[in-house]
Write a protein that holds these residues in place. Structure first.
Motif, PDB file in Angstrom:
ATOM      1  N   SER A  14      23.308 -47.183  -3.374  1.00 58.57           N
ATOM      2  CA  SER A  14      24.584 -46.508  -3.587  1.00 58.57           C
ATOM      3  C   SER A  14      24.780 -45.288  -2.710  1.00 58.57           C
ATOM      4  O   SER A  14      25.885 -44.967  -2.315  1.00 58.57           O
ATOM      5  CB  SER A  14      24.702 -46.083  -5.058  1.00 58.57           C
ATOM      6  N   PHE A  15      23.680 -44.587  -2.410  1.00 52.77           N
ATOM      7  CA  PHE A  15      23.822 -43.310  -1.726  1.00 52.77           C
ATOM      8  C   PHE A  15      23.264 -43.288  -0.313  1.00 52.77           C
ATOM      9  O   PHE A  15      23.202 -42.261   0.321  1.00 52.77           O
ATOM     10  CB  PHE A  15      23.124 -42.210  -2.546  1.00 52.77           C
ATOM     11  N   GLY A  16      22.831 -44.463   0.189  1.00 48.71           N
ATOM     12  CA  GLY A  16      22.375 -44.518   1.564  1.00 48.71           C
ATOM     13  C   GLY A  16      21.068 -43.796   1.743  1.00 48.71           C
ATOM     14  O   GLY A  16      20.014 -44.338   1.481  1.00 48.71           O
ATOM     15  N   LYS A  17      21.114 -42.543   2.165  1.00 45.32           N
ATOM     16  CA  LYS A  17      19.896 -41.771   2.430  1.00 45.32           C
ATOM     17  C   LYS A  17      19.334 -41.187   1.135  1.00 45.32           C
ATOM     18  O   LYS A  17      19.107 -39.999   1.016  1.00 45.32           O
ATOM     19  CB  LYS A  17      20.186 -40.656   3.425  1.00 45.32           C
ATOM     20  N   ALA A  18      19.144 -42.088   0.182  1.00 45.59           N
ATOM     21  CA  ALA A  18      18.726 -41.618  -1.144  1.00 45.59           C
ATOM     22  C   ALA A  18      17.362 -40.982  -1.152  1.00 45.59           C
ATOM     23  O   ALA A  18      17.060 -40.179  -2.012  1.00 45.59           O
ATOM     24  CB  ALA A  18      18.741 -42.791  -2.138  1.00 45.59           C
ATOM     25  N   GLN A  19      16.510 -41.383  -0.170  1.00 42.73           N
ATOM     26  CA  GLN A  19      15.188 -40.779  -0.163  1.00 42.73           C
ATOM     27  C   GLN A  19      15.258 -39.276   0.027  1.00 42.73           C
ATOM     28  O   GLN A  19      14.327 -38.549  -0.322  1.00 42.73           O
ATOM     29  CB  GLN A  19      14.314 -41.403   0.943  1.00 42.73           C
ATOM     30  N   GLN A  20      16.377 -38.771   0.492  1.00 39.97           N
ATOM     31  CA  GLN A  20      16.549 -37.338   0.665  1.00 39.97           C
ATOM     32  C   GLN A  20      17.130 -36.684  -0.591  1.00 39.97           C
ATOM     33  O   GLN A  20      17.155 -35.479  -0.697  1.00 39.97           O
ATOM     34  CB  GLN A  20      17.469 -37.058   1.862  1.00 39.97           C
ATOM     35  N   VAL A  21      17.605 -37.538  -1.505  1.00 38.49           N
ATOM     36  CA  VAL A  21      18.248 -37.037  -2.713  1.00 38.49           C
ATOM     37  C   VAL A  21      17.348 -37.186  -3.935  1.00 38.49           C
ATOM     38  O   VAL A  21      17.212 -36.286  -4.734  1.00 38.49           O
ATOM     39  CB  VAL A  21      19.578 -37.786  -2.961  1.00 38.49           C
ATOM     40  N   ARG A 107      24.288 -33.933  -5.854  1.00 38.89           N
ATOM     41  CA  ARG A 107      25.078 -33.261  -6.889  1.00 38.89           C
ATOM     42  C   ARG A 107      25.897 -34.230  -7.735  1.00 38.89           C
ATOM     43  O   ARG A 107      26.169 -33.947  -8.912  1.00 38.89           O
ATOM     44  CB  ARG A 107      26.005 -32.219  -6.253  1.00 38.89           C
ATOM     45  N   ASP A 108      26.290 -35.370  -7.188  1.00 38.31           N
ATOM     46  CA  ASP A 108      27.142 -36.292  -7.936  1.00 38.31           C
ATOM     47  C   ASP A 108      26.429 -36.956  -9.108  1.00 38.31           C
ATOM     48  O   ASP A 108      27.092 -37.507  -9.994  1.00 38.31           O
ATOM     49  CB  ASP A 108      27.692 -37.376  -7.008  1.00 38.31           C
ATOM     50  N   VAL A 109      25.095 -36.925  -9.118  1.00 41.75           N
ATOM     51  CA  VAL A 109      24.377 -37.520 -10.245  1.00 41.75           C
ATOM     52  C   VAL A 109      23.656 -36.473 -11.084  1.00 41.75           C
ATOM     53  O   VAL A 109      22.865 -36.797 -11.960  1.00 41.75           O
ATOM     54  CB  VAL A 109      23.354 -38.583  -9.762  1.00 41.75           C
ATOM     55  N   ARG A 110      23.952 -35.215 -10.821  1.00 39.55           N
ATOM     56  CA  ARG A 110      23.346 -34.137 -11.603  1.00 39.55           C
ATOM     57  C   ARG A 110      24.282 -33.708 -12.741  1.00 39.55           C
ATOM     58  O   ARG A 110      25.507 -33.821 -12.628  1.00 39.55           O
ATOM     59  CB  ARG A 110      23.087 -32.891 -10.742  1.00 39.55           C
ATOM     60  N   GLN A 111      23.663 -33.193 -13.794  1.00 42.70           N
ATOM     61  CA  GLN A 111      24.417 -32.494 -14.830  1.00 42.70           C
ATOM     62  C   GLN A 111      23.644 -31.214 -15.147  1.00 42.70           C
ATOM     63  O   GLN A 111      22.449 -31.264 -15.448  1.00 42.70           O
ATOM     64  CB  GLN A 111      24.600 -33.330 -16.089  1.00 42.70           C
ATOM     65  N   ALA A 122      28.647 -21.700 -17.126  1.00 44.49           N
ATOM     66  CA  ALA A 122      29.112 -22.591 -16.065  1.00 44.49           C
ATOM     67  C   ALA A 122      28.426 -23.934 -16.246  1.00 44.49           C
ATOM     68  O   ALA A 122      27.279 -23.996 -16.701  1.00 44.49           O
ATOM     69  CB  ALA A 122      28.788 -22.011 -14.692  1.00 44.49           C
ATOM     70  N   ALA A 123      29.120 -25.001 -15.906  1.00 43.61           N
ATOM     71  CA  ALA A 123      28.535 -26.335 -16.049  1.00 43.61           C
ATOM     72  C   ALA A 123      29.069 -27.260 -14.960  1.00 43.61           C
ATOM     73  O   ALA A 123      30.169 -27.069 -14.430  1.00 43.61           O
ATOM     74  CB  ALA A 123      28.844 -26.913 -17.431  1.00 43.61           C
ATOM     75  N   HIS A 124      28.268 -28.252 -14.644  1.00 40.67           N
ATOM     76  CA  HIS A 124      28.623 -29.249 -13.636  1.00 40.67           C
ATOM     77  C   HIS A 124      28.233 -30.621 -14.153  1.00 40.67           C
ATOM     78  O   HIS A 124      27.088 -30.827 -14.579  1.00 40.67           O
ATOM     79  CB  HIS A 124      27.887 -28.962 -12.331  1.00 40.67           C
ATOM     80  N   THR A 125      29.175 -31.549 -14.149  1.00 39.22           N
ATOM     81  CA  THR A 125      28.895 -32.942 -14.473  1.00 39.22           C
ATOM     82  C   THR A 125      29.285 -33.773 -13.264  1.00 39.22           C
ATOM     83  O   THR A 125      30.473 -33.882 -12.932  1.00 39.22           O
ATOM     84  CB  THR A 125      29.684 -33.411 -15.713  1.00 39.22           C
ATOM     85  N   GLY A 126      28.300 -34.322 -12.576  1.00 33.49           N
ATOM     86  CA  GLY A 126      28.555 -35.079 -11.360  1.00 33.49           C
ATOM     87  C   GLY A 126      29.434 -36.294 -11.598  1.00 33.49           C
ATOM     88  O   GLY A 126      29.394 -36.910 -12.667  1.00 33.49           O
ATOM     89  N   ALA A 127      30.217 -36.640 -10.599  1.00 38.75           N
ATOM     90  CA  ALA A 127      31.161 -37.752 -10.711  1.00 38.75           C
ATOM     91  C   ALA A 127      30.470 -39.080 -10.974  1.00 38.75           C
ATOM     92  O   ALA A 127      31.096 -40.012 -11.488  1.00 38.75           O
ATOM     93  CB  ALA A 127      31.985 -37.843  -9.427  1.00 38.75           C
ATOM     94  N   LYS A 128      29.190 -39.188 -10.646  1.00 41.95           N
ATOM     95  CA  LYS A 128      28.483 -40.448 -10.831  1.00 41.95           C
ATOM     96  C   LYS A 128      27.457 -40.381 -11.958  1.00 41.95           C
ATOM     97  O   LYS A 128      26.559 -41.219 -12.032  1.00 41.95           O
ATOM     98  CB  LYS A 128      27.827 -40.876  -9.519  1.00 41.95           C
ATOM     99  N   CYS A 129      27.616 -39.408 -12.867  1.00 42.18           N
ATOM    100  CA  CYS A 129      26.820 -39.428 -14.096  1.00 42.18           C
ATOM    101  C   CYS A 129      27.293 -40.598 -14.949  1.00 42.18           C
ATOM    102  O   CYS A 129      28.481 -40.938 -14.963  1.00 42.18           O
ATOM    103  CB  CYS A 129      26.983 -38.117 -14.867  1.00 42.18           C
TER     104      CYS A 129
END
Length: 327
Positions: A14-21, A107-111, A122-129
């Motif tokens: 899904s994220f291509g260079k996922a090994q970096q994520v 960041r898109d899979v972080r919460q 402050a809060a963050h819910t990634g778009a791909k959670c």
């Protein structure tokens, strides 16, 4: 491990260079949590439950006088210490969160949620959670969840926290977790839970947690967390009793010990030290039957009683000692 590996592979696609994520050390802690500040005492708290082993080692982070953080979903544990470091530099909760997410390709899979020592949240819910996933910010608190069975988990947490105003902060965040579970909780079920409460002002590193409880693996982790919290409260009464003894305030000591025993009447240690305090307070007649009942359940307490006079923890006459150590 199979689920972890498959999820890792899916992310790579899904994220291509996922090994970096992502990497295999980043647990998939899909869960619900709360970060909060007590507006009166200044205490800070973070509490969490998940269907993941030992969630307390990944999600909750807190430091006295600084803030509290929950980092979850595809968890990057470094968010915890990094956020605390930024808060200590003077960043607000939002500034710290912005700094971390901006630098994070995942960041898109972080919460993540942060509360600072001023009550900013402050809060963050990634778009791909994974759904249901959301967060709700309130006065002095944030609640967040992902991979939930139903869509109202955060609303239930927020409502429970707000309605419990005036109660101790630890009780309030625990009530919030219990409300989340009643709303359906994690779609996969339950496994672990944790709660940390720290003072509102900076403390010594060895004395900077008011409450620190973890349930690593249990079919009903919140029930166990509640039991541990009640045990914590009982032992706080015991600690207060010990302090009163040091200050020679026997009336307060007995009040504290009795409060502890009422909470856990079957706990032999609480009974034992209450009896020893009575004996030291020249109430051997009351202490003797208590100790004898304890000895009948476990004779090791009798041996302990015999050892106490040598270290001045039992200061009675030889005659009274004989009464206290005879069955």
């Amino acid at each position: 491990m199979r689920y972890l590996f498959l999820s890792y592979c899916v992310c790579a696609i899904s994220f291509g260079k996922a090994q970096q994520v992502f990497n295999k050390q980043q647990p998939l802690v899909h869960t619900f949590s709360i970060v909060a500040k007590d507006g009166t005492t200044g205490e800070l708290a973070v509490a969490v439950q998940s269907h993941w082993f030992s969630v307390g080692t990944s999600v909750p982070w807190a430091e006295a006088g600084v803030g509290a953080i929950a980092t979850q979903s595809f968890t990057d544990k470094s968010y915890g210490p990094k956020a605390l470091a930024l808060l200590k530099q003077g960043f607000t909760a939002q500034q710290a969160l912005d700094s971390l997410t901006k630098a994070d390709a995942g960041r898109d899979v972080r919460q993540v949620a942060i509360v600072d020592n001023k009550g900013n949240v402050a809060a963050h819910t990634g778009a791909k959670c994974i759904q249901y996933a959301k967060h709700i910010l309130g006065t002095n608190f944030s609640v967040q969840s992902n991979m939930m069975l139903g869509s109202t988990v955060c609303e239930n947490m927020a409502s429970a926290f707000e309605k419990s105003a005036g109660k101790p902060l630890a009780e309030r965040v625990l009530l919030a977790l219990e409300a989340a579970q009643k709303a359906g909780g994690d779609i996969r079920g339950m496994q672990s839970a944790a709660m940390i409460v720290v003072p509102g002002k900076t403390m010594e590193t060895w004395n900077n947690r008011t409450v620190d409880l973890r349930v690593d693996d249990n079919p009903k982790p919140l029930v166990e967390l509640r039991r541990l919290y009640n045990t914590h409260l009982a032992y706080e009464h015991m600690n207060n009793g010990d302090l009163a003894v040091e200050q020679n305030d026997m009336a307060k000591a007995m009040a504290e010990y009795n409060a502890a025993m009422k909470m856990f009447p079957a706990n032999l240690e609480m009974q034992y030290w209450t009896a020893i305090t009575l004996a030291n307070n020249k109430q051997v007649t009351k202490a003797t039957p208590m100790l004898k009942a304890i000895y009948l359940k476990n004779k090791n307490w009798l041996e302990l009683t015999k050892r106490l006079p040598a270290v001045s923890l039992l200061t009675v006459s030889d005659a009274d000692l004989k009464k206290l150590t005879s069955l």
